[in-house]
Design an enzyme around this catalytic site. Structure first.
Site, PDB file in Angstrom:
ATOM      1  N   PRO A  22      44.721  50.520  39.748  1.00  0.00           N
ATOM      2  CA  PRO A  22      45.919  50.291  38.922  1.00  0.00           C
ATOM      3  C   PRO A  22      46.794  51.525  38.840  1.00  0.00           C
ATOM      4  CG  PRO A  22      44.028  50.646  37.509  1.00  0.00           C
ATOM      5  CD  PRO A  22      43.503  50.645  38.920  1.00  0.00           C
ATOM      6  N   MET A  23      47.461  51.828  39.935  1.00  0.00           N
ATOM      7  CA  MET A  23      48.258  53.048  40.032  1.00  0.00           C
ATOM      8  C   MET A  23      49.584  52.893  39.305  1.00  0.00           C
ATOM      9  SD  MET A  23      47.629  53.809  44.077  1.00  0.00           S
ATOM     10  CE  MET A  23      48.013  52.109  44.526  1.00  0.00           C
ATOM     11  N   HIS A 166      45.395  60.970  38.234  1.00  0.00           N
ATOM     12  CA  HIS A 166      44.728  61.700  37.166  1.00  0.00           C
ATOM     13  C   HIS A 166      43.222  61.472  37.116  1.00  0.00           C
ATOM     14  CE1 HIS A 166      48.950  61.823  36.032  1.00  0.00           C
ATOM     15  NE2 HIS A 166      48.644  62.913  35.357  1.00  0.00           N
ATOM     16  N   GLY A 195      37.830  57.561  44.843  1.00  0.00           N
ATOM     17  CA  GLY A 195      38.194  58.961  45.053  1.00  0.00           C
ATOM     18  C   GLY A 195      38.156  59.357  46.519  1.00  0.00           C
ATOM     19  N   GLY A 196      39.304  59.373  47.179  1.00  0.00           N
ATOM     20  CA  GLY A 196      39.380  59.807  48.570  1.00  0.00           C
ATOM     21  C   GLY A 196      38.936  58.787  49.590  1.00  0.00           C
ATOM     22  N   GLY A 217      43.129  53.719  45.965  1.00  0.00           N
ATOM     23  CA  GLY A 217      44.481  53.880  45.485  1.00  0.00           C
ATOM     24  C   GLY A 217      45.416  54.303  46.593  1.00  0.00           C
ATOM     25  N   THR A 218      45.205  55.516  47.087  1.00  0.00           N
ATOM     26  CA  THR A 218      46.108  56.099  48.073  1.00  0.00           C
ATOM     27  C   THR A 218      46.293  55.208  49.302  1.00  0.00           C
ATOM     28  OG1 THR A 218      45.552  58.335  47.355  1.00  0.00           O
ATOM     29  CG2 THR A 218      46.486  58.103  49.553  1.00  0.00           C
TER      30      THR A 218
END
Length: 342
Positions: A22-23, A166, A195-196, A217-218
């Site tokens: 949920p960016m 964050h 994460g990553g 996310g990314t």
């Protein structure tokens, strides 16, 4: 392609254990719906949006996914704890309004007392048949134990230091943190790693470690449905493996301070960092940031992204991303199984 079965796919009724995170300022109903339509599970980032705007996004998602008005919407909404501290005592408390719309999941992160919002969701659900799946981010073993034993959430999202946006500034790398939490909470909530993570090979590795799913996310920034501006997408397309840095400097100039202690954020390093290195005070940095924003200069554009940003170099539909990740994860799991052949 065969489905990948885990307890998370069973819980969410999805084909592959992949979530789009949920960016904030990136993940709206367009991205979440596209991800869910492709067999994964999408989240909307709530940020400071009003109840009215969030309800409109859920209505749009309901329409895109062809979900009847009385049925749960198979996407989630991500809320930030310290923002809830402001909104839930305002004239527009968002949690009750959004729970009424029956999103399948709520994601809670970055607050000093997320437990009270878990309790609020449980109390709301106790009065009806629909039960919301509650996710919460954890950055340490202590966080995981609290979420599992005190709050009794359904899913803990183990976030490593590699994550974009964050998180806790003292979080270990994902592989280390995930192992520690799996050891400490062996029979607790479902575990999602984040994460990553950018590739299916990485997803397969995390699933074999014991995670029930992953949140990316990314990787989903590189999609047509992500609402990052063309300029921000240009920045991530040109990013390399060493392009990101963690700091509160982006929040300082962006005027988004308010994060809990020991929290900062990862973004693409640029002249915002150079201004600090040059010894500029906050007023000077704010002036330069505002001037850059007014002129359309990219040198101080805030672009949240994780360490995996350098592994992708094209913008594609979100459904294609899900399918590619699904296929690569499936192939990697099949390959791993051959290592045990005699």
């Amino acid at each position: 392609m065969k489905k990948i079965h885990t307890p998370l796919t069973q819980l969410l009724k999805i084909d592959v254990p992949i979530l789009s995170a949920p960016m904030g300022f990136a993940a709206t109903d367009n991205l979440a719906s596209a991800v869910t339509s492709a067999g994964a599970f999408g989240f909307i980032g709530a940020e400071f949006q009003s109840s009215e705007l969030l309800i409109a996004q859920l209505a749009s998602a309901r329409q895109k996914l062809n979900i009847a008005p009385d049925q749960p919407v198979p996407i989630g909404i991500g809320f930030i704890g310290w923002i809830l501290e402001i909104t839930e005592v305002s004239e527009d408390p968002r949690l009750p309004a959004l729970l009424e719309e029956k999103p399948v999941a709520i994601w809670l992160a970055f607050g000093v007392d997320l437990g009270k919002y878990v309790r609020q969701i449980r109390e709301y659900d106790a009065k009806r048949e629909h039960k919301t799946v509650i996710f919460t981010i954890v950055n340490s073993v202590d966080d995981a134990l609290r979420a599992a034993n005190e709050w009794k959430v359904d899913v803990i999202v183990v976030q490593g230091i590699e994550a974009g946006g964050h998180g806790n500034s003292e979080a270990p790398p994902l592989l280390t943190l995930l192992q520690a939490i799996l050891d400490a909470v062996p029979n607790g909530p479902l575990v999602v790693a984040t994460g990553g993570i950018t590739t299916g090979k990485q997803i397969a590795a995390l699933l074999t470690m014991g995670a029930e799913g992953v949140a990316l996310g990314t990787r989903f920034l590189f999609t047509d449905e992500c609402v990052y501006s063309p300029k921000k997408k240009e920045v991530i397309l040109n990013a390399g493996l060493n392009s990101t840095t963690r700091t509160l400097a982006f929040d300082e100039v962006g005027r988004t301070m308010g994060w809990p202690p020991k929290h900062d954020a990862r973004a693409i390093s640029n002249d915002i960092i150079q201004d600090i290195n040059d010894g500029l005070d906050l007023d000077q940095r704010l002036k330069k940031f505002d001037e850059s924003a007014a002129s359309g200069d990219l040198s101080r554009l805030i672009v949240w992204a994780g360490v995996g940003v350098g592994l992708t170099d094209k913008i594609t539909p979100a459904a294609d991303v899900v399918r590619e990740l699904h296929q690569e994860t499936h192939e990697s799991l099949q390959h791993a199984s051959k290592l045990l052949a005699f």
